[in-house]
Write a protein that holds these residues in place. Sequence first.
Motif, mmCIF file in Angstrom:
data_model
loop_
_atom_site.group_PDB
_atom_site.id
_atom_site.type_symbol
_atom_site.label_atom_id
_atom_site.label_comp_id
_atom_site.label_asym_id
_atom_site.label_seq_id
_atom_site.Cartn_x
_atom_site.Cartn_y
_atom_site.Cartn_z
ATOM 1 N N MET A 1 1.067 -1.122 0.014
ATOM 2 C CA MET A 1 0.058 0.025 -0.224
ATOM 3 C C MET A 1 0.733 1.328 0.176
ATOM 4 O O MET A 1 0.577 2.383 -0.916
ATOM 5 N N VAL A 2 2.066 1.097 0.767
ATOM 6 C CA VAL A 2 2.855 2.289 0.671
ATOM 7 C C VAL A 2 3.544 2.560 -0.541
ATOM 8 O O VAL A 2 3.587 3.670 -1.038
ATOM 9 N N GLU A 3 3.765 1.544 -1.118
ATOM 10 C CA GLU A 3 4.597 1.555 -2.440
ATOM 11 C C GLU A 3 3.420 2.289 -3.466
ATOM 12 O O GLU A 3 3.757 2.987 -4.416
ATOM 13 N N ARG A 4 2.498 1.670 -3.473
ATOM 14 C CA ARG A 4 1.185 1.854 -4.406
ATOM 15 C C ARG A 4 0.922 3.710 -4.075
ATOM 16 O O ARG A 4 0.818 4.714 -5.259
ATOM 17 N N ALA A 5 0.938 4.072 -3.010
ATOM 18 C CA ALA A 5 0.745 5.454 -2.506
ATOM 19 C C ALA A 5 1.898 6.428 -2.980
ATOM 20 O O ALA A 5 1.886 7.472 -3.751
ATOM 21 N N ALA A 6 3.179 5.969 -2.856
ATOM 22 C CA ALA A 6 4.339 6.457 -3.363
ATOM 23 C C ALA A 6 4.446 6.688 -4.902
ATOM 24 O O ALA A 6 4.521 7.729 -5.543
ATOM 25 N N GLN A 7 3.756 5.457 -5.535
ATOM 26 C CA GLN A 7 3.693 5.713 -7.055
ATOM 27 C C GLN A 7 2.663 6.771 -7.455
ATOM 28 O O GLN A 7 2.872 7.366 -8.550
ATOM 29 N N ALA A 8 1.616 7.040 -6.658
ATOM 30 C CA ALA A 8 0.763 7.924 -7.054
ATOM 31 C C ALA A 8 1.204 9.458 -6.850
ATOM 32 O O ALA A 8 0.924 10.461 -7.453
ATOM 33 N N LEU A 9 1.996 9.411 -5.557
ATOM 34 C CA LEU A 9 2.037 10.808 -5.244
ATOM 35 C C LEU A 9 3.586 11.310 -5.778
ATOM 36 O O LEU A 9 3.635 12.416 -5.888
ATOM 37 N N LEU A 10 4.368 10.493 -5.743
ATOM 38 C CA LEU A 10 5.901 11.205 -6.088
ATOM 39 C C LEU A 10 6.105 11.800 -7.289
ATOM 40 O O LEU A 10 6.631 12.785 -7.705
ATOM 41 N N PRO A 11 5.381 11.305 -8.510
ATOM 42 C CA PRO A 11 5.432 12.060 -9.652
ATOM 43 C C PRO A 11 5.359 13.296 -9.723
ATOM 44 O O PRO A 11 5.713 14.493 -10.451
ATOM 45 N N ALA A 12 4.225 13.907 -9.161
ATOM 46 C CA ALA A 12 3.492 15.274 -8.914
ATOM 47 C C ALA A 12 4.670 16.163 -8.347
ATOM 48 O O ALA A 12 4.845 17.063 -8.430
ATOM 49 N N LEU A 13 5.688 15.489 -7.607
ATOM 50 C CA LEU A 13 6.757 16.313 -6.826
ATOM 51 C C LEU A 13 8.034 16.529 -7.644
ATOM 52 O O LEU A 13 8.881 17.316 -7.562
ATOM 53 N N ALA A 14 8.102 15.580 -8.676
ATOM 54 C CA ALA A 14 9.381 15.498 -9.656
ATOM 55 C C ALA A 14 9.534 17.070 -10.266
ATOM 56 O O ALA A 14 10.807 17.389 -10.321
ATOM 57 N N GLY A 15 8.607 17.323 -11.112
ATOM 58 C CA GLY A 15 8.783 18.543 -11.746
ATOM 59 C C GLY A 15 9.073 19.898 -10.766
ATOM 60 O O GLY A 15 10.049 20.518 -11.208
ATOM 61 N N GLY A 16 8.541 19.944 -9.765
ATOM 62 C CA GLY A 16 8.836 20.906 -8.695
ATOM 63 C C GLY A 16 10.381 21.050 -7.979
ATOM 64 O O GLY A 16 11.013 21.806 -7.729
ATOM 65 N N LEU A 17 10.620 19.408 -7.952
ATOM 66 C CA LEU A 17 12.283 19.559 -7.634
ATOM 67 C C LEU A 17 13.156 19.787 -8.551
ATOM 68 O O LEU A 17 14.138 20.426 -8.204
ATOM 69 N N MET A 18 12.726 19.290 -9.776
ATOM 70 C CA MET A 18 13.763 19.557 -10.836
ATOM 71 C C MET A 18 13.567 21.352 -11.177
ATOM 72 O O MET A 18 14.717 21.909 -11.174
ATOM 73 N N THR A 19 12.745 21.702 -11.006
ATOM 74 C CA THR A 19 12.607 23.352 -11.084
ATOM 75 C C THR A 19 13.418 23.987 -10.059
ATOM 76 O O THR A 19 14.245 24.860 -10.250
#
Length: 140
Positions: A29-47
């Motif tokens: 469940m934690v991995e499924r949540a990570a897969q749903a939440l982390l992509p939204a952070l990638a762009g901001g982190l790269m910026t």
Amino acid sequence: MSLIDLVMQYVGTPALEKIAARFDLSPAMVERAAQALLPALAGGLMTHAQAGSLPAAPPAEAPPGSDAARAHGNDVLGAVLGSRDASRSLAQEASTQTGINVDTLKKLLPQFASLAAKATSNAHAQGGLGGLASQLGGLL
């Protein structure tokens, strides 16, 4: 490479297992949540990386699943997403996508943000901005 892959490369499965244990959730469940939440952070982190203001990795006293990691993660979320409303919206979208309770996702999001900051900080330190960009490039 996705941000979840980057987190797994630099932080590893034990970090997700610690978070799962802390919140009494299955590792799947934690991995499924990570897969749903982390992509939204990638762009901001790269910026932030491109601007030279990548959020700092969590301090040693902020291990995954801890209150200190939550506090660090909230700071990262503030920098990357800009507002609590954006975090809430992200949790709601992920809940719709995964079927995981939105309140659970709100608790997990700061933990994942802290892990993401650590992973991106490590990747940036090892490969510079170009290395980080190539690793996160598939998401941007």
